[in-house]
Motif scaffolding. Structure first.
Motif, PDB file in Angstrom:
ATOM      1  N   SER A  58      59.272  20.435  34.399  1.00 48.37           N
ATOM      2  CA  SER A  58      60.059  21.578  34.834  1.00 48.37           C
ATOM      3  C   SER A  58      59.416  22.896  34.417  1.00 48.37           C
ATOM      4  N   ARG A  62      57.954  25.880  36.939  1.00 49.67           N
ATOM      5  CA  ARG A  62      58.407  27.275  36.895  1.00 49.67           C
ATOM      6  C   ARG A  62      57.273  28.239  36.589  1.00 49.67           C
ATOM      7  N   ARG A  67      57.566  27.855  41.043  1.00 54.74           N
ATOM      8  CA  ARG A  67      58.842  27.463  41.619  1.00 54.74           C
ATOM      9  C   ARG A  67      59.969  28.264  40.980  1.00 54.74           C
ATOM     10  N   PRO A  68      61.063  28.464  41.723  1.00 53.64           N
ATOM     11  CA  PRO A  68      61.278  27.972  43.082  1.00 53.64           C
ATOM     12  C   PRO A  68      60.536  28.807  44.125  1.00 53.64           C
ATOM     13  N   LYS A  89      61.005  27.559  54.480  1.00 50.21           N
ATOM     14  CA  LYS A  89      60.864  27.214  53.063  1.00 50.21           C
ATOM     15  C   LYS A  89      59.400  27.422  52.712  1.00 50.21           C
ATOM     16  N   VAL A 220      61.985  18.208  44.827  1.00 52.18           N
ATOM     17  CA  VAL A 220      62.320  19.557  44.370  1.00 52.18           C
ATOM     18  C   VAL A 220      62.381  20.532  45.540  1.00 52.18           C
ATOM     19  N   GLU A 224      65.856  22.674  46.139  1.00 54.08           N
ATOM     20  CA  GLU A 224      65.837  24.133  46.175  1.00 54.08           C
ATOM     21  C   GLU A 224      66.314  24.667  47.525  1.00 54.08           C
ATOM     22  N   GLN A 228      69.305  27.249  48.444  1.00 54.05           N
ATOM     23  CA  GLN A 228      68.896  28.578  48.907  1.00 54.05           C
ATOM     24  C   GLN A 228      69.479  28.920  50.270  1.00 54.05           C
TER      25      GLN A 228
END
Length: 427
Positions: A58, A62, A67-68, A89, A220, A224, A228
């Motif tokens: 994770s 990030r 991400r995200p 996306k 993921v 996301e 979103q």
């Protein structure tokens, strides 16, 4: 737009303990390699329950991958096309420029925790190769990338990136000299030494546990995107669209929407020079059930079961098989599989570039092309969510040389791109 499902959908708890999605998937490999695969499966099942591993993954997602990735409303493209609103996306904004980094970080973390010294893989468009070379450099492992001679010439910028990152790029000169042959060569290298190295497959293909593992690392994207789009639009989309070669980016985004029956899912295969020619790679559309690279799925094959040569303008899509979960989703009617030609993909490539200032990968351009066609059949307040799986830096030189922009100007033969350019000139 309604989503009509004629069969009861079972998409949870798959694959089963034998690595199967219905009749598809499984593991058709030599006993020596099966022992290794069993070890990989056991280690993977352990680490995904390990809070330390999950936190490390994770954190890298990030702070390293970025991400995200955002979801973006392509307003000018939507206005030019007419009909539904198109949202993207933006996996093209990830570090290394595509969705591939999502599973590569996970696979290399797994390799390191298993004590492996080297990761090996195949690549077509080079995005998986770059992503794996990147993750290997980050985590301190050696990296060998097998790539067909044809793809090496088409995707020269990515070849240079892999070499700069410290990977050894091994040219494959047999067969069609493209992705299928690169997979063959990588598997053979893995069989020679499965103890100190691990094969990090670049899509949701191969023997169990790879279709499951790559899907899980790619999920993921869907997690996301679902949150979103609900935040942006206040609801779920009517349609989700993604290109399909092996199928990792599509499974990544589809996975979050499989139980939402009101959302229609579209997988877009490469129709190449036309489905009525041999020059395509539309595996699900034109193939039959067979076994390739250690798993059962739809396959473009001859009468003896040998994989046929395939073709696509997009090197990342020219694979004669497809992920077993895609084959299952096709047979139960949960995903609609369609196709886009080279010409349609190039129109979308130029169109998205001109309308939104976003140059998509040729692979992703297939999904954009289908979204453009689909939007025209839908209402203005309906939503299409497209997985823009990669950016087109790697494709620019090839497209300009082989598909010059002048052919897609209003005086040319483009179907629909004239609308984009006319719209631009009116601004």
């Amino acid at each position: 737009m309604q989503n009509i499902l004629t069969k009861e959908i079972n998409t949870t708890n798959l694959p089963d303990s034998n690595g199967r999605f219905g009749e598809f998937g499984g593991s058709y490999i030599p006993p020596q390699l099966q022992t290794v695969m069993d070890e990989v499966t056991k280690e993977y099942e352990n680490i995904v329950q390990d809070p330390v591993f999950l936190e490390e993954l994770s954190s890298l997602q990030r702070h390293y991958v970025g991400r995200p990735s955002p979801v973006y409303h392509a307003k000018r493209l939507s206005e030019a096309v007419g009909g539904a609103q198109i949202y993207l996306k933006r996996e093209d904004l990830n570090h290394t420029g595509a969705h591939k980094i999502n599973h590569c970080i996970g696979e290399v973390l797994l390799a390191k925790k298993m004590g492996k010294k080297k990761v090996i893989a195949e690549t077509g468009a080079g995005q998986h190769g770059v992503a794996l070379a990147t993750a290997a450099a980050l985590l301190g492992l050696e990296c060998d990338i097998y790539m067909g001679e044809v793809d090496i010439k088409k995707e020269a910028p990515n070849v240079s990136r892999m070499k700069i990152l410290g990977a050894q790029v091994i040219e494959v000169t047999r067969g069609t000299k493209t992705l299928k042959d690169a997979v063959d060569a990588a598997f053979e290298a893995y069989l020679e030494d499965p103890d100190t190295q691990i094969y990090c497959i670049g899509s949701v293909v191969g023997p169990h546990p790879f279709p499951m593992m790559v899907r899980d690392f790619q999920s993921v994207v869907g997690i996301e995107a679902k949150a979103q789009i609900q935040e942006l639009a206040g609801r779920l989309p009517e349609a989700v669209v993604a290109c399909v070669g092996g199928g990792s980016n599509a499974m990544g985004i589809f996975s979050a929407f499989l139980e939402d029956s009101e959302v229609t899912l579209y997988g877009v295969e490469p129709a190449g020079k036309g489905l009525d020619t041999p020059d395509h790679a539309a595996t699900i559309t034109k193939g039959s059930v067979g076994i390739l690279h250690g798993f059962k799925s739809f396959l473009l094959q001859d009468e003896s079961g040998e994989a046929l040569p395939v073709y696509s303008i997009a090197s990342g899509l020219d694979y004669p098989g497809v992920g077993p979960q895609h084959s299952y989703l096709k047979t139960i009617g949960r995903v609609n599989y369609d196709s886009a030609t080279d010409h349609e993909a190039v129109e979308a490539f130029y169109g998205l570039s001109r309308m939104e200032g976003i140059i998509p990968a040729l692979e992703s351009s297939h999904a954009v092309a289908h979204a453009i066609k689909l939007a025209k059949t839908m209402k203005k307040d309906e939503i299409i969510l497209v997985n823009l799986s990669g950016r087109g830096d790697k494709d620019i030189d090839y497209v300009l040389e082989h598909y010059p922009l002048v052919e897609y100007e209003p005086t040319g033969k483009g179907n629909g791109f004239e609308e984009f350019l006319s719209h631009i000139k009116k601004q």
